[in-house]
Design an enzyme around this catalytic site. Structure first.
Site, PDB file in Angstrom:
ATOM      1  N   SER A   1       1.874  -5.534  -8.358  1.00  0.00           N
ATOM      2  CA  SER A   1       2.247  -5.301  -6.948  1.00  0.00           C
ATOM      3  C   SER A   1       3.618  -5.853  -6.600  1.00  0.00           C
ATOM      4  CB  SER A   1       1.200  -5.923  -6.035  1.00  0.00           C
ATOM      5  OG  SER A   1      -0.055  -5.457  -6.423  1.00  0.00           O
TER       6      SER A   1
ATOM      7  N   ARG B   1      -6.650 -10.793 -11.679  1.00  0.00           N
ATOM      8  CA  ARG B   1      -8.003 -10.315 -11.963  1.00  0.00           C
ATOM      9  C   ARG B   1      -8.009  -9.381 -13.158  1.00  0.00           C
ATOM     10  NH1 ARG B   1     -11.075  -7.196  -7.657  1.00  0.00           N
ATOM     11  NH2 ARG B   1      -9.076  -6.162  -7.521  1.00  0.00           N
TER      12      ARG B   1
ATOM     13  N   ASP C   1      -0.198  -1.811  -6.006  1.00  0.00           N
ATOM     14  CA  ASP C   1      -1.483  -1.958  -5.291  1.00  0.00           C
ATOM     15  C   ASP C   1      -1.614  -0.958  -4.146  1.00  0.00           C
ATOM     16  OD1 ASP C   1       0.541  -3.178  -3.876  1.00  0.00           O
ATOM     17  OD2 ASP C   1      -0.660  -4.852  -3.158  1.00  0.00           O
TER      18      ASP C   1
END
Length: 900
Positions: free
Chosen positions: A586, A522, A640
């Protein structure tokens, strides 16, 4: 004349559909907890939960009490793949003094007969399970217990009503045990109707309705547990014995009952009771014919108005006479003979009229029976949410078997009333006796299966003691990761993130955020406002990462990422601005500062080459340079988990722990600088990314790893690594379930022992299916649908087992996760040196958010293992995106303060 006379006995289809609707309403009443006490149709749970599946085997005894004779049976069931069985029976009379004497005498008589049977069959020294067919209404609380509600069918034994008939039989058998060396175990109490369904169910697995039309009448069928309020639990199905003979006892059929029905009822042993049975069963139809003929004679319509003594005598016309008179092929000869025997002088017209009366009476019986049966079939079809249903009805009873027209009429009317049910009517050959043995055989099979399933799932049940051990081991590993001398060899890496503060509300500006951590990538634009109108606005775009890029070269991966950023900047029209950027990455990184992150190792299915050991921020800068289209100020590389903590920290300053329970599993928390030996300085705090997924890689939790965990680990991309994550995270739970299902199938406990092609495929069982299957709102029907999508053809029983397996695996995951988290909150409490700690944990991840029980079990576990900590759980709204922007904003703020 007869037609006019018996006009009310001729029922149109509209009337029958109305009766069908009335019976459906009665069924609902009988099933409801609040309405059952006043319901006439009692809908008694039988505790028979499963139909035969063909794998039953062994020797069983059955005794059958309820008809004109008492019967003992030996049933051998062969597991030869042909579903064959062998039945040997012996009949004993039921003397009047026994069926109208006292309870002790009755059960002693039953035990004596059984003993005699065992002697003749040479079975005395064997321990055999016994099924007891007891054809009277009983209230059951379990399969091997039944309290008699009331005697029916001419039985009137004193002292038995309201007592458990199984314990009475056991007592009687026990008396014989010592003296005659017999050992019989009463495993099941069955009604003859249920026995009929089970006998037919052995030959045809579609059979899920049992029907008796003989001296008495009754029906049973397999009902969904979720509709049976009287029994705990809503998993699976259970056979309901409707006891439909009492339908209408509350006046529901008064408009259909004729003067003859009323007269017959008044003269019966139980006036006002079993009114539906009195309109249908063979015990009463002969008498009904007699009353009609008598009235017609008195009115001069028959026999020249002369009634013989026989016609005036109750019970003189029996069902066998009615059946014989309806044998149309034999013309009027049977009718003439029977009437002459009754000392009547019939003319040919009389014979025709009498035959017609018999037809109307028995046809009405078949019609009413069909209407109630149609109600049951409709209920079954609706339960299954099918537009069209194929099913089998198992039938027994003298009226159905011996009456020349009855069966044909019944079938025809049922098919007319429920055109969307394809019904097969299967005659039960050795009905209630073999049925009791089949129920016993099924109970035997289920008990053995239960044992095997419990043994398979036992390693997943973790005691509080075991969980405490896990918490203590996690605590030890956390300490190892913080200490300089043990850090290099520690499995829980305790990586410093160089995030040294949480938001204070003064952050503002426009920031870009990138989020890479799963199969999607994203790019976000985040606008943060401070002051009174404090807010965060976000715009984002999601891009897929193809498998060939996840597992290609590092250069290809980062070029793909930069391509996606370019698309987004173009899309938002901000290509020229040099915005500060936070990069949520992450995967385990070793950081030397907030904008430097060296990849320790890929997880979650990523395998891009030439990345491990490299600085991911440099790789991103290189890729931006190669493209040479725009420039960005990369301020922070973020995990994350840290993003999740920061997002919640923006709302709640007490949030100092971040937890991810999704595809992966991880925790971060604010640690005192003085405890972080691998970073210079002792002042303030820094967020530590524990990377706890690797907990156990040194073998410290091997004692709780099952063979299924080992299989999942060996088949994964990184064998021997991330062992704790493989027991707790969404990426692996479905795979653990699949391994267990394969094992249970090999043991013959699931899917009829057939491992389908799809079950052999790794990864077929996604974790989202666990969440769906375990959802309380889901009926087993929907569980079966999910399994069908996976190519698994499952029975109702299979679905229950699959749901249980999913529950065991996800509960263990939540408990292990809770044990790890308890270690972290306890550490925070000790850091602060307080007796009681109040703290907030920011949480993200699909497993926590979407699984119906995971969050509850996790929270309960933390409460039990860290009782001195009051932990609030806060759901993070977009940790990895918003969190990255907030960290960038906080870093910018702290940087500016430093410069000043």
């Amino acid at each position: 004349q007869v037609d006019r006379y018996l006009y009310h006995m001729r029922l149109s289809d509209d009337v029958l559909l109305d009766v069908m609707a009335r019976f459906q309403a009665e069924m609902v009443k009988g099933l409801g907890r609040d309405t059952n006490p006043t319901a006439t149709v009692k809908m008694l749970p039988s505790f028979v939960r499963s139909l035969p599946d063909g794998s039953e085997k062994g020797d069983f005894l059955a005794v059958d009490l309820g008809g004109s004779q008492f019967r003992a049976h030996q049933v051998k069931v062969f597991d030869d793949g042909k579903q064959s069985s062998q039945l040997e029976s012996k009949f004993y009379p039921t003397p009047k003094e026994v069926i109208q004497g006292n309870g002790a005498e009755l059960f002693d008589y039953v035990a004596d007969c059984l003993l005699d049977f065992m002697e003749t069959k040479n079975l005395k020294h064997k321990k055999l399970p016994l099924g007891f067919t007891f054809s009277f209404p009983c209230k059951q609380a379990k399969l091997e217990e039944g309290v008699l509600l009331a005697w029916t069918k001419h039985f009137k034994v004193r002292g038995v009503q309201d007592t458990d008939v199984v314990s009475s039989l056991r007592k009687a058998l026990h008396k014989h045990k010592a003296s005659f060396d017999i050992d019989v175990d009463v495993l099941a109490l069955v009604n003859d109707t249920v026995g009929t369904m089970m006998t037919c169910g052995y030959d045809d697995q579609r059979c899920e309705v049992g029907l008796i039309i003989g001296t008495g009448t009754n029906a049973c069928y397999m009902e969904e547990m979720r509709h049976i309020d009287l029994v705990e639990g809503d998993e699976g199905r259970m056979c309901i014995n409707t006891e439909w003979g009492a339908f209408g006892d509350d006046g529901a059929l008064d408009d259909l009952r004729t003067e003859f029905d009323r007269e017959l009822d008044l003269g019966s042993l139980n006036p006002g009771k079993q009114l539906f049975e009195k309109m249908i069963s063979s015990l009463y139809l002969g008498e009904l014919v007699r009353l009609i003929l008598l009235k017609m004679t008195k009115e001069g319509l028959l026999f020249n108005g002369k009634a013989s003594t026989a016609l005036l005598t109750k019970g003189k016309i029996e069902m066998k006479h009615v059946s014989a008179m309806e044998k149309y092929k034999e013309g009027l000869s049977n009718t003439k003979e029977i009437l002459t025997e009754l000392n009547l002088l019939p003319s040919e017209e009389d014979c025709i009229a009498v035959q017609h009366v018999c037809t109307i009476v028995s046809f009405r019986s078949a019609n009413l029976c069909a209407a109630a049966l149609a109600a049951i079939l409709t209920r079954l079809r609706e339960n299954k949410k099918l537009l069209r249903m194929r099913t089998t009805v198992g039938i027994d009873g003298g009226l159905y078997k011996t009456h020349p027209q009855y069966a044909k009429r019944l079938h025809k009317v049922v098919r007319r009333l429920v055109p969307n049910c394809d019904v097969r009517f299967l005659l039960s050959v050795s009905g209630s006796g073999k049925g009791a043995a089949m129920v016993t055989a099924v109970a035997y099979r289920l008990a053995a299966q239960r044992k095997q399933i419990d043994a398979t799932l036992a390693p997943f049940l973790l005691s509080l003691e075991t969980l405490r051990e896990v918490k203590n081991k996690m605590r030890t590993e956390l300490e190892y990761g913080l200490k300089r001398e043990t850090q290099a060899s520690a499995t829980v890496k305790m990586l410093p993130t160089y995030v040294c503060g949480t938001p204070d509300g003064t952050e503002k500006g426009k920031f870009l955020a990138l989020d890479l951590g799963g199969t999607n990538f994203r790019v976000l634009l985040v606008k943060i406002r401070s002051g009174r109108r404090r807010s965060v606005q976000m715009y984002n775009k999601i891009f897929a990462i193809p498998l060939e890029i996840m597992q290609g070269t590092g250069e290809e991966l980062f070029d793909h990422i930069v391509q996606c950023i370019a698309d987004f900047l173009e899309y938002m029209g901000i290509k020229g601005a040099r915005l500060p950027l936070g990069f949520t990455f992450s995967f385990p990184c070793r950081q030397a500062s907030i904008d430097k992150g060296t990849l320790v190792g890929w997880t979650k299915g990523f395998k891009a080459t030439d990345c491990e050991g490299e600085d991911v921020v440099d790789m991103l800068r290189e890729a931006i340079r190669r493209r040479n289209e725009f420039d960005l100020d990369i301020v922070a590389v973020v995990n994350d988990t840290v993003g999740t903590m920061m997002t919640c920290g923006y709302e709640d300053p007490n949030c100092e722990i971040g937890l991810i329970a999704g595809t992966g599993s991880n925790v971060c928390y604010m640690e005192d600088m003085k405890n972080i030996e691998i970073v210079e300085g002792n002042e303030g705090k820094m967020c530590i990314n524990t990377e706890w997924g690797a907990f156990g890689d040194n073998g410290c939790i091997d004692n709780i790893r099952t063979k299924y965990d080992k299989e999942v680990d060996e088949g994964s991309l990184n064998p021997g690594k991330q062992r704790y994550e493989k027991m707790t995270s969404g990426m692996y739970l479905g795979e653990i379930v699949r391994q267990i299902l394969i094992d249970l199938t090999k043991q013959g406990l699931l899917f009829r022992g057939q491992i389908s092609e799809s079950l052999r495929k790794r990864g077929i069982f996604e974790t989202k299916f666990l969440s769906q299957i375990e959802s309380d709102r889901l009926a087993l029907l929907q569980v079966r649908r999910i399994l069908q999508q996976l190519g698994l053809d499952s029975t109702c029983e299979d679905s229950i087992i699959v749901k249980e397996v999913c529950g065991a695996v996800s509960k263990r995951a939540a408990q292990l996760c809770g044990a790890g988290l308890a270690a972290v909150v306890e550490k925070k409490r000790e850091n602060q040196g307080v007796e009681h700690l109040q703290i907030t944990v920011g949480v993200d991840g699909t497993l926590y958010k979407l699984h119906p029980h995971f969050s509850r079990v996790l929270q309960e576990t933390v409460k039990k293992l860290a009782p001195q900590c009051d932990v609030t759980f806060m759901l993070s709204e977009d940790g990895s995106g918003k969190g990255a922007a907030l960290i960038t904003a906080v870093a910018k703020r702290l940087h500016n303060v430093g410069q000043k």
